[in-house]
Design a protein around this motif. Structure first.
Motif, short mmCIF file in Angstrom:
data_model
loop_
_atom_site.label_atom_id
_atom_site.label_comp_id
_atom_site.label_asym_id
_atom_site.label_seq_id
_atom_site.Cartn_x
_atom_site.Cartn_y
_atom_site.Cartn_z
N SER A 305 28.83 -29.35 16.31
CA SER A 305 28.63 -30.27 17.43
C SER A 305 28.21 -29.49 18.68
O SER A 305 27.46 -29.99 19.51
CB SER A 305 29.90 -31.06 17.71
OG SER A 305 30.20 -31.88 16.62
N THR A 355 38.78 -33.44 17.09
CA THR A 355 38.92 -32.00 17.35
C THR A 355 39.79 -31.79 18.59
O THR A 355 39.41 -32.20 19.69
CB THR A 355 37.54 -31.35 17.52
OG1 THR A 355 36.84 -31.53 16.31
CG2 THR A 355 37.61 -29.87 17.86
N GLU A 493 29.18 -20.69 6.49
CA GLU A 493 30.39 -21.40 6.05
C GLU A 493 30.36 -21.78 4.58
O GLU A 493 31.37 -21.69 3.91
CB GLU A 493 30.74 -22.60 6.95
CG GLU A 493 29.81 -23.76 6.93
CD GLU A 493 30.21 -24.88 7.89
OE1 GLU A 493 31.40 -25.11 8.11
OE2 GLU A 493 29.29 -25.55 8.40
O1 M6R Z 1 34.50 -33.13 14.37
P1 M6R Z 1 33.83 -32.15 15.28
O2 M6R Z 1 32.38 -32.42 15.44
O3 M6R Z 1 34.49 -32.08 16.63
O4 M6R Z 1 34.01 -30.76 14.60
C1 M6R Z 1 33.61 -29.58 15.21
C2 M6R Z 1 33.60 -28.42 14.26
O5 M6R Z 1 34.88 -28.18 13.75
C3 M6R Z 1 32.65 -28.65 13.09
O6 M6R Z 1 31.35 -28.91 13.54
C4 M6R Z 1 32.61 -27.43 12.16
O7 M6R Z 1 32.00 -26.36 12.81
C5 M6R Z 1 31.90 -27.77 10.85
N1 M6R Z 1 32.56 -27.12 9.75
C6 M6R Z 1 30.49 -27.34 10.82
O8 M6R Z 1 29.85 -27.58 9.62
#
Ligand code: M6R
Length: 617
Positions: A305, A355, A493
């Motif tokens: 994000s 998050t 990842e």
């Molecule tokens: O739910 P969110 O968009 O807030 O999450 C943010 C990150 O934890 C999330 O984008 C993470 O980096 C993913 N594993 C990426 O693929």
């Protein structure tokens, strides 16, 4: 992180073991360090738990087999925080008498203190977890004569931190007590028959579309087909909540013939983008006007994000005429303490809306100053929406794969739509140009469809070609730095490779020293204003032996000539499309990561050590 699921029913037709097992499996994306199920039957708790992924556990422990006549069960899938991922630390956790079972998502910050206190009064602990203090606290209060509900309320009063919990107790075989503070919890209901609790909606969607979304500091008493809610902040008063009807199609939360959710979700991007194009003009202009009237603007998020934020910031500033400062949400308070001003606007992006770092950043900002929060999320009613002044929901549908794919594209699209709305309000470009930008946005789903139709073999070929490499650079300039970072994160990842997603210009100030014969460098090269300089950067790396893989548009010539392999995106080479290349170029990199994970025998839906929703700091 962690998923909890529970069921209490009076429906003889239902196999409680199967329902609770299927439910927790659907939540496995939230954590897969261990899994456990407790069923309550004939005044006894039956616990099955083990470390590992559910399918692996199932080979030895049939988690779905519960005693005949079971009407109530709870389950948990864990992403370890306190205590290593072992059987002992797996949930559910029980009290000393094996009468109370608790599953928990969140962290009890003061668990050490509570544990010492409980140990000194004779409680024995079997795990290293923070959670285990909860059943013991409830046990203490029940011993003092409180009923299960009041004992749970009293126990929670002693706990500092975050939780979504579900509790059952052998003398209350028809009741589950649940409570929520800062971790998501949804109640699904088939009136008069069955009640479910779950960390998210898709887990019970095949069973019911009717649900209640719990808010912070609420407790609920679940009985078969019946639920009552209580306000923990207001004398535990009974509260009335609105039932919601979920419109999602259940197919969206299933694999639908694809081998993995990640692949399915990449293929869903065109449709997710089409749906996101429908964000109302009115909502977009609310975002646009808020940005136009702000004195300072920040954009914040985590992980993927955050990369969407970087791309979106670039697109918006093209038309806004003001600076937007990007700050990772975990750094927000630290960096802005003392400098955040009134009349600031913060764009917060989170696909899950759960998050904790993102939520804390905006909560802190709201408390500190008079600021406006504009949120982009994919989950209606998620926690982040409670702290937001305006919310755009991206319409990507449920994303189960831990690696964010379609939610990234739709986040960038939402930001691009805000940008065009700003351009319209400010009248800084001609009406003709506005139409061309809109047309470019509308055309994105077809470009991605076309790409996905023709390029899978090429991507697999590249993966085979690079198979042995452990390290990569993803390099770019301008807006594509966000693409390079996000493409790099995907490969990192799911395929466990080390990737540096970096500015191609800055790479010669240090990282270039790593390049040897055959070192793979992936250049993201749309034909925008940075292109000619990027050609120079490609030459710098090529002349040092780098193996050049470039992502270019179909008509590309110069970088193609310098590259060992090119991935060609079927889009026009004009400024309208170039500005949105973070969306059109990304599926290529997502597919690359997906097939690289398969080539290395890794499960792309369950990357090591990760969880879909990060609810710890
Ligand atoms: O739910 P969110 O968009 O807030 O999450 C943010 C990150 O934890 C999330 O984008 C993470 O980096 C993913 N594993 C990426 O693929």
């Amino acid at each position: 992180m962690c998923g909890i699921f529970g069921i209490v029913t009076n429906n003889q037709e239902i196999s409680v073991g199967k329902v609770v097992f299927d439910g927790i499996k659907r939540l496995e994306y939230r954590g897969y360090d261990s899994c456990g199920i407790v069923s309550l039957c004939n005044s006894k708790l039956y616990v099955k738990k083990e470390a590992g992924k559910i399918d692996e556990i199932y080979k030895n422990v049939k988690l779905d087999e519960v005693p005949d006549g079971t009407k109530l069960a709870l389950a948990h899938t864990r992403w370890a925080t306190h205590g290593t991922p072992t059987k002992q630390n797996s949930h559910p956790h029980l009290d000393c008498l094996n009468k109370i079972a608790v599953v928990h998502n969140g962290i009890i910050d003061n668990f050490m203190e509570l544990r010492n206190e409980l140990s000194s009064t004779g409680h024995t602990f079997n795990s290293d977890t923070d959670t285990e203090v909860i059943p013991h606290l409830i046990e203490d209060f029940m011993k003092k004569g409180f009923n299960l509900k009041v004992a749970t309320i009293n126990a929670l009063k002693k706990c500092k931190g975050a939780y979504a919990i579900a509790v059952c107790q052998v003398d209350n075989p028809d009741t589950i007590i649940v409570a929520r503070k800062e971790s998501p919890l949804i109640i699904g209901i088939e009136e008069g028959k069955t009640t479910y609790c779950s960390s998210d909606i898709p887990a019970f969607l095949p069973l019911t579309r009717k649900c209640y979304i719990m808010e912070d500091n609420e407790l609920a008493v679940l009985k078969a087909g019946e639920v009552n809610f209580f306000d923990l902040k207001n004398d535990n008063e009974l509260i009335k909540k609105k039932i919601q009807n979920i419109e999602w199609n259940i197919d969206a939360a299933e694999k639908g013939g694809y081998e993995h959710f990640m692949l399915k979700e990449i293929y869903e991007e065109p449709n997710a983008l089409r749906l996101t194009m429908k964000i109302s003009e009115q909502l977009l202009s609310k975002f646009a006007n808020a940005l136009l009237s702000a004195d300072n603007i920040y954009i914040t998020a985590a992980g993927t994000s955050y990369h969407a934020a970087l791309a979106g910031k670039f697109i918006i500033t093209r038309f806004l005429g003001k600076h937007i400062q990007d700050i990772e949400c975990s750094e927000f308070e630290t960096q802005l303490k003392g400098s955040l001003q009134n009349n600031s606007v913060i764009i917060a992006i989170s696909q899950s809306g759960e998050t904790i770092d993102t939520i804390e950043a905006i909560r802190w900002a709201k408390k500190a100053k008079s600021v406006k929060i504009l949120t982009i999320t994919n989950v209606v009613g998620s926690s982040i929406t409670r702290y937001s002044d305006h919310v755009i929901v991206t319409n990507a549908g449920p994303e189960i794969g831990v690696a964010a794919t379609k939610t990234y594209s739709t986040q960038v699209l939402a930001l691009a739509l805000i940008a065009v709305s700003i351009a319209k309000i400010r009248k800084i470009i001609s009406d003709e140009d506005i139409i061309k930008y809109y047309d470019a946005l509308t055309g994105i789903p077809n470009i991605i469809d076309k790409f996905l139709e023709k390029n899978v073999d090429l991507i697999k070929y590249i993966v085979n070609n690079l198979e042995k490499n452990m390290n990569y650079f993803f390099l770019a300039r301008g807006i594509s730095i966000a693409t390079a970072k996000e493409g790099g994160l995907k490969l990192k990842e799911v395929a466990c490779r080390f990737i540096e997603g970096y500015s191609a210009a800055s790479a010669k100030h240090g990282p270039i020293s790593l390049v040897r014969e055959g070192f793979p460098i992936i250049f993201i090269a749309p034909p925008d204003e940075t292109y000619n300089r990027l050609v120079g950067n490609v030459m710098e790396f090529k002349s040092r032996g780098g193996r050049i893989i470039s992502v270019v548009v179909e008509s590309d010539v110069k970088i193609t000539k310098l590259s060992d392999i090119t991935i060609r995106i079927p889009q026009p080479a004009d400024k309208y499309h170039n500005l949105f290349s973070p969306i059109t170029f990304m599926p290529a990199l997502q597919l690359l990561a997906y097939y690289a994970a398969l080539a290395h025998d890794l499960d792309p839906d369950k990357p090591l050590n990760l969880s879909k929703t990060v609810t710890v700091h």
